[in-house]
Design an enzyme around this catalytic site. Structure first.
Site, PDB file in Angstrom:
ATOM      1  N   LYS A  41     -38.402  -9.104  82.912  1.00 30.71           N
ATOM      2  CA  LYS A  41     -38.534  -9.051  84.373  1.00 30.71           C
ATOM      3  C   LYS A  41     -39.912  -9.551  84.788  1.00 30.71           C
ATOM      4  O   LYS A  41     -40.864  -9.466  84.013  1.00 30.71           O
ATOM      5  CB  LYS A  41     -38.382  -7.594  84.846  1.00 30.71           C
ATOM      6  CG  LYS A  41     -36.970  -7.058  84.816  1.00 30.71           C
ATOM      7  CD  LYS A  41     -36.923  -5.645  85.373  1.00 30.71           C
ATOM      8  CE  LYS A  41     -35.507  -5.097  85.349  1.00 30.71           C
ATOM      9  NZ  LYS A  41     -34.585  -5.803  86.238  1.00 30.71           N
ATOM     10  N   ARG A  45     -24.690  -2.316  82.046  1.00 31.90           N
ATOM     11  CA  ARG A  45     -23.244  -2.408  81.783  1.00 31.90           C
ATOM     12  C   ARG A  45     -22.957  -2.338  80.289  1.00 31.90           C
ATOM     13  O   ARG A  45     -21.888  -1.908  79.878  1.00 31.90           O
ATOM     14  CB  ARG A  45     -22.692  -3.684  82.433  1.00 31.90           C
ATOM     15  CG  ARG A  45     -23.303  -4.961  81.927  1.00 31.90           C
ATOM     16  CD  ARG A  45     -23.098  -6.141  82.880  1.00 31.90           C
ATOM     17  NE  ARG A  45     -24.021  -6.137  84.016  1.00 31.90           N
ATOM     18  CZ  ARG A  45     -24.005  -7.042  84.975  1.00 31.90           C
ATOM     19  NH1 ARG A  45     -23.112  -8.015  84.968  1.00 31.90           N
ATOM     20  NH2 ARG A  45     -24.878  -6.969  85.960  1.00 31.90           N
TER      21      ARG A  45
HETATM   22  N1  BES Z   1     -31.865  -1.875  86.521  1.00 29.68           N
HETATM   23  C1  BES Z   1     -31.594  -3.187  86.982  1.00 29.68           C
HETATM   24  C2  BES Z   1     -31.079  -3.201  88.429  1.00 29.68           C
HETATM   25  C3  BES Z   1     -32.110  -2.943  89.473  1.00 29.68           C
HETATM   26  C4  BES Z   1     -33.019  -3.910  89.836  1.00 29.68           C
HETATM   27  C5  BES Z   1     -32.120  -1.747  90.149  1.00 29.68           C
HETATM   28  C6  BES Z   1     -33.950  -3.673  90.825  1.00 29.68           C
HETATM   29  C7  BES Z   1     -33.036  -1.512  91.147  1.00 29.68           C
HETATM   30  C8  BES Z   1     -33.957  -2.470  91.478  1.00 29.68           C
HETATM   31  C9  BES Z   1     -30.527  -3.841  86.109  1.00 29.68           C
HETATM   32  O1  BES Z   1     -30.575  -3.506  84.774  1.00 29.68           O
HETATM   33  C10 BES Z   1     -30.748  -5.312  86.209  1.00 29.68           C
HETATM   34  O2  BES Z   1     -31.762  -5.765  85.772  1.00 29.68           O
HETATM   35  N2  BES Z   1     -29.788  -6.027  86.786  1.00 29.68           N
HETATM   36  C11 BES Z   1     -29.894  -7.420  86.966  1.00 29.68           C
HETATM   37  C12 BES Z   1     -28.562  -8.024  86.628  1.00 29.68           C
HETATM   38  C13 BES Z   1     -28.587  -9.529  86.536  1.00 29.68           C
HETATM   39  C14 BES Z   1     -29.395  -9.970  85.331  1.00 29.68           C
HETATM   40  C15 BES Z   1     -27.170 -10.027  86.423  1.00 29.68           C
HETATM   41  C16 BES Z   1     -30.253  -7.706  88.430  1.00 29.68           C
HETATM   42  O3  BES Z   1     -29.736  -7.008  89.305  1.00 29.68           O
HETATM   43  O4  BES Z   1     -31.080  -8.573  88.651  1.00 29.68           O
HETATM   44 MN    MN Z   2     -31.921  -4.726  83.675  1.00 25.90          MN
END
Ligand code: BES
Ligand code: MN
Ligand code: ZN
Length: 497
Positions: free
Chosen positions: A280, A354
């Protein structure tokens, strides 16, 4: 928070703070009227001078009113009578909760629930009142060099009424404070840093809960145990981290009939989400310690469940791990085999939630569940769709979805359904496995749920995406305790039928 209910003789009530509601431009209610006449019309005069705003939630703290035994009277506006609704009621309670949280006093007597509200029972008014007041008193005990020795906030709230509170009011108040206790646990777990709130810490929290109720049994699987279960998707996430993963199983057997099908709650327990190799960006990455708020909500709901001793069977499942980019971490393009046998091409290691949930959903099958609800901070896309006020809700059963939306509205913890139409499933196609773990930018919250739905075919299933509702950012940064109120209300209502 200690809580109780009672009948009040307003001017004679001894307390550090008596909280009294008044409508704008309407004759005083019976409690306010008695304070008014005992104090030589002080309230009438103040109101006539316009010292209290007409807006619901405006407040005025009065000290040592003559003829009144309470040390303080906190006047709260319900707003205009013709505009009085659930929101105005909640605004009044929120304002009172905020004042009581700042007060240097041990206890307070609150009479705000002694008001009629169209369409809502006295039980509901009492429950929401205790839930909001006790939740407003929550404080996170941060480790600081100098302890904050100015102890503020009341530790005991009595809901008081002009008449005798009946069994329904008492039950509502008890439920409200049990919900707040569950929220407080969920908020503490969310707020704890990732180096403290590890998978092991979550497992220890579950074990501690297990000691609070004879009906609750806890089973913890370590890395080896998880391997034996064949949870290849879950383990692939854990491999990137030095922190040991845990699979937490909580079984609450409260129903008279031991064989009653259980409700299964599944919580995402990523104790820190760095994104893994698909790292990230640095900004606000600290907030990814909140990525276990689904797990925290399940633990919080179990706290409420145990405290209320509900006659119902419930199973809690928490896959818990960090998502880190260690040497053994998954790489984009890796293919893993889930517990169900379905293979997954990991195109983005940041779509890890997931991967751990799918194996927990497969594990849920063995309980022959009445329904399964998973709770997860799953997608940023859900925040784009619904913002921070409303949780996302997707389900393979519309009746269950409707039930959860109604429950959320009752509990002041709303969710809204997004479609799970089959056409979205195509976005998960992979050339190298049964499915990919991402479905592109479009409809990200929906394709994430589509992925989960492939592991939830054996039962009625709903998914709550709490990415927007589980915590707040900015100066108010911290966990909200949601959706414990929704889950608790769901269990309370299911226990009644
Ligand atoms: N934990 C995150 C989702 C999230 C992001 C929650 C920001 C709250 C604030 C999750 O694991 C994630 O990183 N999801 C990705 C999925 C994508 C790579 C398809 C996302 O939402 O960017
Ligand atoms: Mn994630
Ligand atoms: Zn995540």
């Amino acid at each position: 928070m200690e809580s109780s209910t009672k009948t009040v003789v307003p001017e004679k009530q001894k307390t550090a703070c008596l909280v009294v509601g008044v409508f704008a431009g309407k004759a005083l209610g019976s409690i306010a009227a008695r304070i008014d006449s005992a104090s030589g019309k002080t309230l009438s005069k103040l109101l006539a001078h316009g010292d209290l705003d007409a807006k619901a939630g405006s407040s005025l703290m009065l000290h040592h009113l003559p003829g009144v035994a309470a040390e303080r009277v906190l006047l709260i506006s319900y707003g205009k009578p013709e505009e009085f609704d659930e929101k105005a009621y909640r605004d009044a309670l929120a304002a009172a909760g905020k004042k009581l949280a700042e007060l240097k006093a041990e206890e307070a007597v609150v009479t705000l629930a002694d008001v009629e509200l169209e369409g809502r029972s006295a039980e509901w008014r009492a429950r929401i009142a205790m839930q909001l007041l006790a939740n407003a008193a929550y404080r996170y005990d941060a480790p600081r060099a100098k302890k904050d020795d100015e102890k503020r906030g009341v530790a005991k709230i009595t809901l008081a009424f002009s008449g005798k509170p009946d069994a329904e009011i008492e039950r509502g108040a008890r439920q409200g404070s049990a919900v707040a206790a569950g929220m407080a646990l969920a908020r503490d777990l969310g707020n704890l840093p990732g180096n403290v709130c590890t998978p092991t810490y979550l497992a220890d929290t579950a074990k501690k809960l297990g000691k609070e109720s004879k009906k609750l049994r806890i089973e913890i699987f370590d890395q080896q145990g998880i391997e034996k279960l064949g949870m290849g998707a879950f383990l692939s996430v854990a491999h990137g981290s030095h922190e040991a993963p845990r699979f937490i199983v909580m079984k609450y057997a409260g129903a008279k009939n031991k064989k009653d099908k259980p409700i299964v709650l599944v919580g995402k327990g990523i104790t820190f989400d760095s994104g893994g190799v698909s790292l990230k960006p640095g900004e606000a990455m600290d907030e990814m310690k909140f990525d276990m708020c689904g797990a925290a909500a399940v633990l919080g709901a179990f706290k409420t469940l145990a405290e209320l001793d509900l006659p119902i069977n419930v199973v809690g499942l928490i896959p818990a791990t960090e998502n880190m980019p260690g040497g053994a971490a998954s790489k984009p393009g890796d293919v893993v085999t889930s517990m169900s046998g379905q293979t997954i091409e990991i195109l983005n290691t940041d779509a890890e939630g997931r991967l751990i949930l799918c194996d927990a959903l497969s594990y849920a099958e063995r309980f022959d569940p009445a329904c399964v609800i998973d709770i997860a901070t799953l997608t940023g896309a859900c925040i784009i769709a619904l913002g921070n006020h409303t949780s996302g809700l997707l389900a393979n059963d519309d009746t269950l979805a409707q039930e959860l939306m109604a429950t959320g509205a009752t509990a002041d913890d709303r969710a809204w359904q997004l479609p799970l139409f089959d056409v979205y499933q195509d976005q998960l196609k992979s050339n190298f496995a049964d499915m990919a773990n991402i479905g592109g930018r479009a409809a990200g919250a929906i394709t994430a749920a589509c992925f989960l739905s492939r592991f939830a075919k054996a039962y009625k299933w709903a998914h709550l995406d709490i990415a927007g509702s589980a915590w707040k950012s900015g100066t108010e940064k911290g966990a909200t305790g949601r959706p414990v109120p929704l889950l608790a209300q769901f269990l309370i209502e299911r226990a009644q039928t």
